[in-house]
Write a protein that holds these residues in place. Structure first.
Motif, PDB file in Angstrom:
ATOM      1  N   LEU A  31      26.145  89.357  29.016  1.00 30.11           N
ATOM      2  CA  LEU A  31      26.144  88.598  27.754  1.00 30.11           C
ATOM      3  C   LEU A  31      27.530  88.586  27.133  1.00 30.11           C
ATOM      4  CD1 LEU A  31      22.766  89.823  26.221  1.00 30.11           C
ATOM      5  CD2 LEU A  31      23.318  87.452  26.809  1.00 30.11           C
ATOM      6  N   ASP A  78      29.692  86.319  28.899  1.00 32.04           N
ATOM      7  CA  ASP A  78      29.320  84.940  28.578  1.00 32.04           C
ATOM      8  C   ASP A  78      29.630  84.576  27.129  1.00 32.04           C
ATOM      9  OD1 ASP A  78      28.435  84.468  31.168  1.00 32.04           O
ATOM     10  OD2 ASP A  78      26.334  84.895  30.707  1.00 32.04           O
ATOM     11  N   SER A  89      22.232  81.856  21.713  1.00 26.91           N
ATOM     12  CA  SER A  89      22.543  82.743  20.586  1.00 26.91           C
ATOM     13  C   SER A  89      23.631  82.154  19.695  1.00 26.91           C
ATOM     14  CB  SER A  89      22.956  84.130  21.085  1.00 26.91           C
ATOM     15  OG  SER A  89      24.260  84.121  21.622  1.00 26.91           O
ATOM     16  N   LYS A  90      24.458  81.270  20.253  1.00 22.22           N
ATOM     17  CA  LYS A  90      25.533  80.649  19.479  1.00 22.22           C
ATOM     18  C   LYS A  90      25.041  79.476  18.638  1.00 22.22           C
ATOM     19  CE  LYS A  90      28.725  81.983  23.057  1.00 22.22           C
ATOM     20  NZ  LYS A  90      29.180  81.570  24.358  1.00 22.22           N
ATOM     21  N   ALA A 111      22.956  83.584  26.113  1.00 25.62           N
ATOM     22  CA  ALA A 111      24.254  83.654  25.427  1.00 25.62           C
ATOM     23  C   ALA A 111      24.551  82.343  24.715  1.00 25.62           C
ATOM     24  CB  ALA A 111      25.361  83.992  26.424  1.00 25.62           C
ATOM     25  N   VAL A 153      29.136  86.541  24.090  1.00 24.19           N
ATOM     26  CA  VAL A 153      28.448  87.158  22.956  1.00 24.19           C
ATOM     27  C   VAL A 153      29.269  88.378  22.514  1.00 24.19           C
ATOM     28  CG1 VAL A 153      26.351  88.332  22.188  1.00 24.19           C
ATOM     29  CG2 VAL A 153      26.179  86.406  23.774  1.00 24.19           C
TER      30      VAL A 153
END
Length: 97
Positions: free
Chosen positions: A56, A59, A18-19, A15, A61
């Motif tokens: 996710l 977290d 991915s940011k 997560a 996403v």
């Protein structure tokens, strides 16, 4: 289905990553081993993917960035015959796109 602490840590890292990466979609794929019926395993693989996707989202996403698939007992990581309990085949993969 509650993930173990190591799995929770891996999901949180995905997560977070991915940011900071150029990620548009996270593909969450669930799999099973060959123990149980094919129908049961398909449902179980979807349940695994949904559990990881829910974590996710928890977290941070966005849900619309997650694509889920259940593959049941197809795509075995460790090739086995029917009815074999193989922990490595019971997994969820998170793929960044």
């Amino acid at each position: 289905m509650q993930p173990d602490p190591r799995a929770t840590q891996i999901i949180a890292q995905a997560a977070s990553d991915s940011k900071t990466q150029n990620v548009t979609t996270l593909e969450v794929n669930g799999y099973t081993d060959t123990s149980g019926t094919a129908t049961y395993n398909m449902g179980l693989s979807v349940k695994r993917a949904k559990a990881v996707a829910a974590q996710l989202v928890a977290d941070g996403v966005p849900a619309n960035e997650i694509e889920m698939h259940g593959y049941g007992e197809t795509h075995l990581l460790v090739p086995t015959g029917p009815g074999v309990r193989e922990p490595q085949n019971r997994r969820v993969e998170i793929i960044f796109h």
